[in-house]
Design a protein around this motif. Structure first.
Motif: not given
Length: 529
Positions: A493-499
């Motif tokens: 989620l972080w590296f795919g979207v949230e970052a």
């Protein structure tokens, strides 16, 4: 506004946030909400079999001291950060400021998962304690069809009969927990004043019931054999009723048993989550956390000693497994009316424990949504202008906590692991602070650890690593799969979207740019301030 409240609002503005919530909690109320969530009458009772199933009286008493002192170290480290940054986001906000927005984002999700399962597990405990202590014990109601049956089956019972009883017990529990949670959400909905009245009352109730319960066990069951609390006996496997399924080495048994105090003494971050509703928060928040842990350690130790002293046969108590405390209490030759009053007091304290847990969870949801960290954040960050509470966040927390109880295997694992998730989330801002102190972290509040800051921080982080190891030992080893799944999900989620999407809490120039938004937000709730 009072002078201290003016200063509180000024500090909040300096971090880029509006004073939307009603600042009506005093120092005692801030302490009481954490003390209510810790609630030694909850974990101190329901987790007692874990101590007996790992190291008998030594684990229940000396183990309690070891775990309690460690919790005190963690509370002191968090208190220093909370004194510098008194916001409802608490751990999430601290991790973001000290360790970066990615570290803060991960802290938020781990803390939120732990909080949801604290509320869920305590409310299941409220129902089970009400069923066994009040309905069956006080009013002598037959609760057979509301009580799950496990292997080995009672003599004469068929597998089909057991399945029917388990189905009835499951649906009864779902309805009961839903009703309990709805009442807690309604209390939270209608303003912090009502919640504070109940948690203040709970602070006194827990102390009184704990003292009377301790005295009752000592007067009517005390054996006064103090060797019970200095002798460690490894009861993993069959000697402990299979609570820990197979025999383990002594050191592993002791570490697993530390989950008894650490499952109990958790949730004290509630003092931080309600900091935007607390007067003189920079002083009250660290004091609330530290005092709630200290007094839980002291009174919980006395209570644990009384349980150990009152056991007619410690080996047999250990063999009783999950029923260890209930068998001790039901067989105690104390006056029936006294035991009935204690039973009712224990259930009420557990109810308010989960009520305070829902308060803490809702403030975490509100704070994370305020910075855009949740799907549908625009809904969950809303504050009622009438009640000055995050109404949508309260009901989301209530729904999620009930949902968490629906799939039994996951609930059993995560309820046991909620202390693990919470302590990991506690260690994350502490670890970030260790690296940032004196570098990017130069703003401190009135509560400082001084030269003890880094040594205690190192102890806290290393201790949580040990706790993580203990927390994935059988019977909690299923948590390995959940933990791996959670880490993989967060990374994706972080590296795919949230970052790219998530900005985190305001820092630097963002704080100045929020000035007009702050004024508008406070104007929207100002008429009922």
């Amino acid at each position: 506004m009072s002078g201290s409240t003016d200063e509180d609002v000024k500090v909040l503005h300096s971090m880029g946030y509006a004073q939307e919530l009603a600042r009506r909690m005093g120092g005692f109320s801030n302490f009481a909400i954490s003390f209510s969530i810790i609630c030694i009458l909850a974990g101190g009772i329901t987790s007692f079999p874990l101590a007996m199933g790992t190291g008998l009286g030594f684990e229940a008493t000396i183990g309690w001291v070891v775990g309690g002192v460690f919790a005190l170290v963690v509370a002191a480290c968090l208190g220093q950060i909370g004194s510098a940054y008194p916001t409802a986001g608490g751990l999430y906000h601290w991790s973001s400021i000290l360790g970066g927005r990615g570290w803060g984002w991960a802290t938020a999700w781990i803390n939120l998962l732990g909080l949801i399962f604290v509320v869920a597990s305590v409310n299941v405990g409220v129902w089970q304690l009400f069923r066994d202590l009040v309905l069956a014990g006080v009013f002598h109601v037959d609760v057979t069809n509301w009580t799950a049956v496990s292997d080995p089956l009672p003599s004469g019972m068929t597998a089909d009969q057991a399945a029917a009883i388990n189905s009835s017990a499951y649906y009864t529990q779902v309805v009961a927990v839903s009703l309990i949670t709805i009442v807690q959400a309604l209390i939270n909905h209608f303003g912090i004043k009502l919640t504070t009245l109940l948690t203040d009352f709970s602070g006194y109730l827990i102390l009184v019931v704990a003292v009377v319960l301790t005295a009752t066990f000592l007067i009517w069951g005390g054996h006064w054999d103090f060797s019970r609390i200095t002798t460690f006996v490894n009861t993993t496997g069959d000697p402990g009723g299979g609570y820990v399924p197979s025999p383990r080495p002594v050191i592993i048994a002791f570490l697993i048993g530390l989950l008894y105090p650490l499952y109990t003494i958790t949730g004290f971050d509630a003092s931080a989550h309600t900091s935007e509703e607390t007067q003189n928060a920079r002083v009250a928040v660290p004091r609330g956390m530290i005092h709630s842990v200290f007094w839980s350690l002291v009174f919980g130790l006395a209570m644990a000693v009384s349980f150990v002293m009152a056991s007619p046969d410690l080996a047999q108590t250990a063999k009783d497994g999950a029923a260890a405390w209930f068998n001790l209490f039901s067989n105690l030759p104390a006056p029936g009316i006294l035991k009935d009053i204690l039973a009712i007091g224990i259930v009420i304290a557990n109810f308010i424990c989960a009520l305070a847990g829902l308060t803490s969870t809702s403030r975490m949801i509100y704070a994370f949504a305020r910075d855009g960290g949740l799907p549908g954040s625009s809904v969950w960050k809303g504050v009622s202008p009438t009640w000055r509470t995050p109404v949508a966040a309260i009901w989301l927390g209530a729904v999620l906590s009930v949902a968490a109880t629906l799939y039994s295997p996951a609930f059993a694992a995560l309820a046991a692991g909620c202390a693990l998730f919470l302590y990991v989330s506690y260690a994350m801002p502490i670890a970030a602070g260790l690296l940032a102190e004196g570098k990017t972290w130069t703003e401190f509040g009135p509560f400082r650890l001084g030269v003890w800051s880094k040594p205690l921080g190192i102890i806290a982080v290393l201790g949580v690593l040990v706790l993580m190891y203990a927390g994935i030992q059988p019977p909690f080893d299923i948590l390995i799969n959940y933990a791996i799944g959670l880490v993989v999900l967060l990374l994706v989620l972080w590296f795919g979207v949230e970052a790219r999407r998530f900005k985190g809490p305001p820092i630097g120039a963002d704080i100045a740019r929020r000035a007009s938004e702050i004024a508008q937000a406070e104007k929207a709730v100002g008429e009922t301030a």
